[in-house]
Design a protein around this motif. Structure first.
Motif, PDB file in Angstrom:
ATOM      1  N   GLU A  67      22.908  42.069  40.774  1.00 23.89           N
ATOM      2  CA  GLU A  67      22.176  42.043  39.504  1.00 23.89           C
ATOM      3  C   GLU A  67      22.536  43.194  38.587  1.00 23.89           C
ATOM      4  OE1 GLU A  67      19.071  43.566  42.589  1.00 23.89           O
ATOM      5  OE2 GLU A  67      20.874  42.302  42.545  1.00 23.89           O
ATOM      6  N   LEU A  68      23.305  44.172  39.083  1.00 21.25           N
ATOM      7  CA  LEU A  68      23.749  45.296  38.250  1.00 21.25           C
ATOM      8  C   LEU A  68      25.220  45.168  37.864  1.00 21.25           C
ATOM      9  CD1 LEU A  68      21.936  48.285  40.015  1.00 21.25           C
ATOM     10  CD2 LEU A  68      21.221  46.994  37.989  1.00 21.25           C
ATOM     11  N   ASN A  69      25.732  43.939  37.921  1.00 26.67           N
ATOM     12  CA  ASN A  69      27.083  43.633  37.448  1.00 26.67           C
ATOM     13  C   ASN A  69      28.167  44.306  38.280  1.00 26.67           C
ATOM     14  OD1 ASN A  69      28.762  42.209  35.600  1.00 26.67           O
ATOM     15  ND2 ASN A  69      29.203  44.135  34.522  1.00 26.67           N
ATOM     16  N   ALA A  70      27.936  44.429  39.577  1.00 25.62           N
ATOM     17  CA  ALA A  70      28.921  45.051  40.455  1.00 25.62           C
ATOM     18  C   ALA A  70      29.071  44.226  41.720  1.00 25.62           C
ATOM     19  CB  ALA A  70      28.508  46.468  40.817  1.00 25.62           C
ATOM     20  N   ALA A  71      30.317  44.051  42.157  1.00 26.53           N
ATOM     21  CA  ALA A  71      30.596  43.378  43.424  1.00 26.53           C
ATOM     22  C   ALA A  71      31.294  44.308  44.406  1.00 26.53           C
ATOM     23  CB  ALA A  71      31.457  42.132  43.196  1.00 26.53           C
TER      24      ALA A  71
END
Length: 458
Positions: A229-233
């Motif tokens: 949800e914080l735009n990180a994978a």
């Protein structure tokens, strides 16, 4: 200092070379084996998982350690860590910012038996303490090669305990390709994030040929990278030759730079001094251009005294001007220590011009600390920009008085006004706290009293 970057994006196959395979059992490690010489290090390395081995970086001689903050590592005859102590000279002291996410006590004892690594924790006086929440003991279960398979936390009664993040158990699977799969579990069995503010759940850790963590991936049930949800994978990490974390890089599921995680930036770049202390942290966007973080500043700068104590830190904008913090009202802080370097005597806030400024939510601009002969803090005072002792806006007290027993354990805390009259904390109604110690050496009971001396409900 060698600032050559070790680019760890290329993942090494096989085992993580930094782990000590001798830790799998006690074979050959008897009292007659002999002890290795202690080693001294300026700092501990960055760690994102307790799977990583205990080690120090920036080695020091004993002569250097006599005058600087350092970690002393003691070892048994098989080269396994038995004690870690944070010290200045010969004096054990409280931890500072050179520790990491998984080191929480001034003194850590490590024992080995029956395929387990067992850690216990002590304060600077040698008293047993709970560490990082309610953890009395950490028990690592090791595989036949000495690698951790799981970590369980226990209280003093041997019952499962949670750390400050709510984790009661870590589990690891070490794959043949060298990838380590980690999950963290709450008391109810649910999965927990890697740490607060970093919502990676099932995580693949990829290590480089040098043994440092190179990439960590948030993955789904099939092992595919998944954006949180914080735009990180994924996070890709880079290091100096000395083992200092030099940068962290946020990636999407396809491995492209992404502005994500808490700071909402694509790159965090860290500059360090010769001892590995962080001197600057700055940020860049997906294209590599300098940017402000979600916290509102472009970079931070820190400085240290000759002992290795941090004495100043401030937030700056991209143009190099001080930035006044939006919520707290200050741009940075300065700290002073006594001539020995062991005791902090004050902390002062300053604004974008360098002048003293009051913290917006609490009203104080400076905090002063008095100590007893053993270095225990016996009084804390809050002052305004003119140097007058004032009541904090949030709690209503101006001073905190603390009393210790002969073993250096806190036994009482009292809140008073500027004149020394008892007052209650406005937020809790507590005027005095008493700590009662049991057989394990730490506070088994805490009693809270109001202004009339009446015991308050827990």
């Amino acid at each position: 200092m060698d600032t050559r970057i070790l680019h760890n994006a290329v993942i090494a196959g096989g085992l993580v070379c930094a782990l000590n395979a001798a830790a799998s059992g006690d074979e050959g490690c008897t009292a007659s084996t002999g002890m290795m010489e202690p080693q001294y290090f300026a700092t501990l390395p960055f760690r994102e998982t307790p799977f990583a081995p205990q080690r120090g970086i920036h080695p020091m001689t004993a002569e250097m350690a006599a005058n600087r903050n350092h970690y002393r590592f003691d070892y048994d005859g098989c080269g396994r860590v038995t004690w870690i102590r944070f010290r200045l000279g010969e004096t054990v002291r409280g931890l500072n910012d050179t520790a990491n996410y998984y080191h929480h006590a001034p003194q850590v004892e490590v024992q080995y038996r029956d395929g387990q690594e067992i850690r216990r924790f002590f304060d600077r006086h040698g008293n047993g303490i709970r560490s990082d929440g309610d953890v009395f003991t950490e028990v690592y279960t090791l595989d036949e090669h000495g690698y951790p398979e799981r970590l369980d936390f226990f209280d003093e009664d041997g019952q499962p305990a949670a750390n400050s993040w709510g984790v009661v158990r870590y589990e690891w699977l070490r794959r043949e390709d060298g990838v380590v799969v980690e999950t963290r579990h709450a008391a109810d069995g649910s999965l927990l994030p890697l740490r607060p503010g970093l919502p990676f759940y099932t995580v693949h850790f990829h290590y480089g040929a040098d043994g440092w963590l190179a990439v960590m991936r948030n993955v789904d049930a099939e092992g595919n990278p998944v954006v949180n949800e914080l735009n990180a994978a994924q996070d890709r990490l880079e290091y100096t030759a000395a083992g200092d974390l030099l940068s962290w890089n946020v990636l999407d599921a396809e491995g492209r730079p992404a502005e994500g995680n808490g700071p909402a930036v694509a790159h965090g770049i860290i500059e360090r001094d010769a001892y590995g202390y962080e001197s600057v942290e700055r940020y860049a966007d997906a294209s590599g251009a300098a940017m402000h973080s979600a916290y509102g500043f472009g970079y931070t700068r820190a400085s240290y005294d000759r002992f290795g104590n941090r004495i100043e830190r401030a937030n700056y904008t991209l143009d190099g001007a001080h930035l006044q913090a939006r919520a707290d009202g200050y741009a940075g802080y300065r700290m002073e220590f006594d001539p020995t370097g062991l005791m902090r005597t004050s902390l002062e806030l300053f604004d974008e011009t360098g002048a003293p400024v009051a913290r917006a939510d609490q009203g104080w601009a400076r905090t002063e600390f008095d100590h007893d002969a053993d270095g225990n803090v016996i009084e804390i005072r809050y002052l305004d920009t003119d140097g007058a002792v004032i009541a904090r806006h949030d709690t209503g007290y101006a001073r905190v008085l603390q009393t210790y027993d002969g073993r250096g354990r806190l036994i009482a805390r009292e809140y008073v006004d500027a004149a020394g009259n008892p007052v209650e904390d406005r937020q809790t109604g507590v005027a005095r706290i008493a700590y009662i110690y049991g057989e394990f050496g730490f506070a088994d009971a805490v009693q809270r009293f109001d202004l009339n001396g009446e015991v308050l409900a827990p």
